[in-house]
Design a protein around this motif. Structure first.
Motif, PDB file in Angstrom:
ATOM      1  N   GLY A 178       0.779  -1.232   0.000  1.00  0.00           N
ATOM      2  CA  GLY A 178       0.000   0.000   0.000  1.00  0.00           C
ATOM      3  C   GLY A 178       0.811   1.283   0.000  1.00  0.00           C
ATOM      4  N   ASN A 179       2.121   1.227   0.214  1.00  0.00           N
ATOM      5  CA  ASN A 179       2.948   2.442   0.286  1.00  0.00           C
ATOM      6  C   ASN A 179       3.608   2.708  -1.064  1.00  0.00           C
ATOM      7  OD1 ASN A 179       4.545   4.595   0.927  1.00  0.00           O
ATOM      8  ND2 ASN A 179       5.720   3.560   2.525  1.00  0.00           N
ATOM      9  N   ILE A 180       2.815   3.206  -2.003  1.00  0.00           N
ATOM     10  CA  ILE A 180       3.359   3.463  -3.342  1.00  0.00           C
ATOM     11  C   ILE A 180       4.155   4.765  -3.366  1.00  0.00           C
ATOM     12  CG2 ILE A 180       1.430   4.703  -4.407  1.00  0.00           C
ATOM     13  CD1 ILE A 180       2.012   2.309  -6.648  1.00  0.00           C
ATOM     14  N   LYS A 181       3.783   5.741  -2.532  1.00  0.00           N
ATOM     15  CA  LYS A 181       4.488   7.030  -2.502  1.00  0.00           C
ATOM     16  C   LYS A 181       5.926   6.850  -2.026  1.00  0.00           C
ATOM     17  CE  LYS A 181       1.306   9.850  -3.891  1.00  0.00           C
ATOM     18  NZ  LYS A 181       1.360  10.161  -5.303  1.00  0.00           N
ATOM     19  N   GLY A 182       6.122   6.067  -0.977  1.00  0.00           N
ATOM     20  CA  GLY A 182       7.475   5.807  -0.476  1.00  0.00           C
ATOM     21  C   GLY A 182       8.320   5.095  -1.521  1.00  0.00           C
ATOM     22  N   PHE A 183       7.706   4.169  -2.239  1.00  0.00           N
ATOM     23  CA  PHE A 183       8.372   3.441  -3.324  1.00  0.00           C
ATOM     24  C   PHE A 183       8.801   4.417  -4.419  1.00  0.00           C
ATOM     25  CE2 PHE A 183       7.935   1.305  -7.474  1.00  0.00           C
ATOM     26  CZ  PHE A 183       8.859   0.282  -7.327  1.00  0.00           C
ATOM     27  N   GLU A 184       7.863   5.262  -4.861  1.00  0.00           N
ATOM     28  CA  GLU A 184       8.165   6.234  -5.921  1.00  0.00           C
ATOM     29  C   GLU A 184       9.293   7.177  -5.506  1.00  0.00           C
ATOM     30  OE1 GLU A 184       4.373   8.116  -6.576  1.00  0.00           O
ATOM     31  OE2 GLU A 184       3.915   6.808  -8.268  1.00  0.00           O
ATOM     32  N   LYS A 185       9.240   7.627  -4.264  1.00  0.00           N
ATOM     33  CA  LYS A 185      10.258   8.561  -3.769  1.00  0.00           C
ATOM     34  C   LYS A 185      11.647   7.921  -3.794  1.00  0.00           C
ATOM     35  CE  LYS A 185      11.237  11.539   0.173  1.00  0.00           C
ATOM     36  NZ  LYS A 185      10.848  11.920   1.512  1.00  0.00           N
ATOM     37  N   ALA A 186      11.753   6.682  -3.336  1.00  0.00           N
ATOM     38  CA  ALA A 186      13.040   5.986  -3.290  1.00  0.00           C
ATOM     39  C   ALA A 186      13.585   5.728  -4.693  1.00  0.00           C
ATOM     40  CB  ALA A 186      12.901   4.678  -2.521  1.00  0.00           C
ATOM     41  N   VAL A 187      12.713   5.274  -5.598  1.00  0.00           N
ATOM     42  CA  VAL A 187      13.145   4.982  -6.962  1.00  0.00           C
ATOM     43  C   VAL A 187      13.531   6.277  -7.687  1.00  0.00           C
ATOM     44  CG1 VAL A 187      12.443   4.039  -9.197  1.00  0.00           C
ATOM     45  CG2 VAL A 187      11.820   2.852  -7.094  1.00  0.00           C
ATOM     46  N   THR A 188      12.741   7.321  -7.504  1.00  0.00           N
ATOM     47  CA  THR A 188      13.042   8.608  -8.135  1.00  0.00           C
ATOM     48  C   THR A 188      14.404   9.117  -7.677  1.00  0.00           C
ATOM     49  OG1 THR A 188      10.699   9.165  -8.344  1.00  0.00           O
ATOM     50  CG2 THR A 188      12.254  10.995  -8.438  1.00  0.00           C
ATOM     51  N   ALA A 189      14.707   8.992  -6.392  1.00  0.00           N
ATOM     52  CA  ALA A 189      15.997   9.444  -5.877  1.00  0.00           C
ATOM     53  C   ALA A 189      17.143   8.712  -6.568  1.00  0.00           C
ATOM     54  CB  ALA A 189      16.069   9.237  -4.367  1.00  0.00           C
ATOM     55  N   GLU A 190      17.009   7.405  -6.761  1.00  0.00           N
ATOM     56  CA  GLU A 190      18.051   6.623  -7.441  1.00  0.00           C
ATOM     57  C   GLU A 190      18.199   7.058  -8.900  1.00  0.00           C
ATOM     58  OE1 GLU A 190      20.354   4.257  -6.589  1.00  0.00           O
ATOM     59  OE2 GLU A 190      19.775   4.661  -4.518  1.00  0.00           O
ATOM     60  N   MET A 191      17.072   7.218  -9.583  1.00  0.00           N
ATOM     61  CA  MET A 191      17.123   7.587 -10.995  1.00  0.00           C
ATOM     62  C   MET A 191      17.609   9.019 -11.175  1.00  0.00           C
ATOM     63  SD  MET A 191      13.865   5.668 -12.704  1.00  0.00           S
ATOM     64  CE  MET A 191      13.852   3.880 -12.889  1.00  0.00           C
ATOM     65  N   GLU A 192      17.277   9.906 -10.238  1.00  0.00           N
ATOM     66  CA  GLU A 192      17.748  11.302 -10.299  1.00  0.00           C
ATOM     67  C   GLU A 192      19.269  11.371 -10.213  1.00  0.00           C
ATOM     68  OE1 GLU A 192      16.615  14.257 -10.986  1.00  0.00           O
ATOM     69  OE2 GLU A 192      14.485  13.786 -11.090  1.00  0.00           O
ATOM     70  N   LYS A 193      19.872  10.515  -9.380  1.00  0.00           N
ATOM     71  CA  LYS A 193      21.344  10.490  -9.281  1.00  0.00           C
ATOM     72  C   LYS A 193      21.951  10.183 -10.638  1.00  0.00           C
ATOM     73  CE  LYS A 193      21.427   8.476  -4.703  1.00  0.00           C
ATOM     74  NZ  LYS A 193      21.806   7.260  -3.984  1.00  0.00           N
ATOM     75  N   SER A 194      21.411   9.186 -11.308  1.00  0.00           N
ATOM     76  CA  SER A 194      21.911   8.797 -12.626  1.00  0.00           C
ATOM     77  C   SER A 194      21.696   9.929 -13.634  1.00  0.00           C
ATOM     78  CB  SER A 194      21.206   7.531 -13.096  1.00  0.00           C
ATOM     79  OG  SER A 194      21.648   7.165 -14.366  1.00  0.00           O
ATOM     80  N   PHE A 195      20.524  10.565 -13.585  1.00  0.00           N
ATOM     81  CA  PHE A 195      20.216  11.654 -14.513  1.00  0.00           C
ATOM     82  C   PHE A 195      21.121  12.856 -14.272  1.00  0.00           C
ATOM     83  CE2 PHE A 195      17.688  15.312 -15.984  1.00  0.00           C
ATOM     84  CZ  PHE A 195      17.540  14.940 -17.318  1.00  0.00           C
ATOM     85  N   ALA A 196      21.395  13.170 -13.010  1.00  0.00           N
ATOM     86  CA  ALA A 196      22.280  14.295 -12.680  1.00  0.00           C
ATOM     87  C   ALA A 196      23.684  14.041 -13.227  1.00  0.00           C
ATOM     88  CB  ALA A 196      22.321  14.519 -11.174  1.00  0.00           C
ATOM     89  N   HIS A 197      24.139  12.796 -13.137  1.00  0.00           N
ATOM     90  CA  HIS A 197      25.447  12.440 -13.693  1.00  0.00           C
ATOM     91  C   HIS A 197      25.442  12.651 -15.207  1.00  0.00           C
ATOM     92  CE1 HIS A 197      29.239  10.358 -14.219  1.00  0.00           C
ATOM     93  NE2 HIS A 197      28.662   9.611 -15.148  1.00  0.00           N
TER      94      HIS A 197
END
Length: 195
Positions: free
Chosen positions: A9-28
């Motif tokens: 049921g915690n989709i927001k926490g999932f999205e936040k964690a995945v977005t943080a990982e993908m943002e690191k790659s995108f920033a690089h």
């Protein structure tokens, strides 16, 4: 990659964690693209260049000087301490930039030569390689997260329906980041083609 906490049921926490990982790659990826020279002078070309000054301390140019691009073919470096002009000049001469510094009093000028068509094509190919590498990074993150999701479902931490929902959300996020990478890469390729 750090394991992502998955709970029913915690989709927001999932999205936040995945977005943080993908943002690191995108920033690089953004930083990698900024280092590719287009046809015009940009401060980002030299701001992270390191000069050895003050008895062996390696310092970035943006930390020891005022940097500017007064026109499309010129960069200027005005050190806050005039004593490091020689150090900055040496750093530019030994860098990968292939530029010759011109010391004009207390300002260093770098004239950016016009790029040839061949060089523009080479850089465009390089941008294409960086785009592909970044997409692979994003897809690898997706694969790792997908494995976490499947493990959580196998371990009965989440239901099968929620696992499917997380998988769809993950794919949507992956598609979003891949589209952002494509858009930024195409923008850079367009800049390279502009004379």
């Amino acid at each position: 990659m750090t394991p992502i906490m998955i709970e029913e049921g915690n989709i927001k926490g999932f999205e936040k964690a995945v977005t943080a990982e993908m943002e690191k790659s995108f920033a690089h990826f953004e930083k990698e693209l900024a280092s590719v020279r287009t046809g015009k002078a940009q401060v980002s070309m030299i701001e992270d260049l390191k000069a050895e000054c003050y008895g062996g301390t390696m310092m970035r140019l943006k930390d020891i000087a005022s940097l500017a691009a007064p026109d499309v073919n010129m960069l200027t470096i005005q050190p806050w301490d005039k004593g490091v002009i020689g150090d900055i000049e040496r750093a530019i001469n030994t860098s990968h930039l292939g530029l010759t510094p011109i010391v004009d009093g207390d300002v260093i000028r770098l004239e950016i030569p016009r790029m040839t068509t061949t060089r523009r094509e080479e850089l465009s190919k390089l941008v294409g390689q960086k785009i592909e590498a970044s997409k692979i990074d994003i897809r690898n993150i997706r694969k790792d997260v997908q494995n976490f999701v499947k493990d959580a479902q196998k371990g009965k931490k989440v239901s099968e329906d929620f696992e499917k929902r997380l998988s769809k959300t993950l794919q949507d996020m992956t598609d979003n980041f891949v589209n952002k990478i494509d858009a930024l890469g195409e923008k850079k390729k367009t800049e390279l083609k502009a004379v």
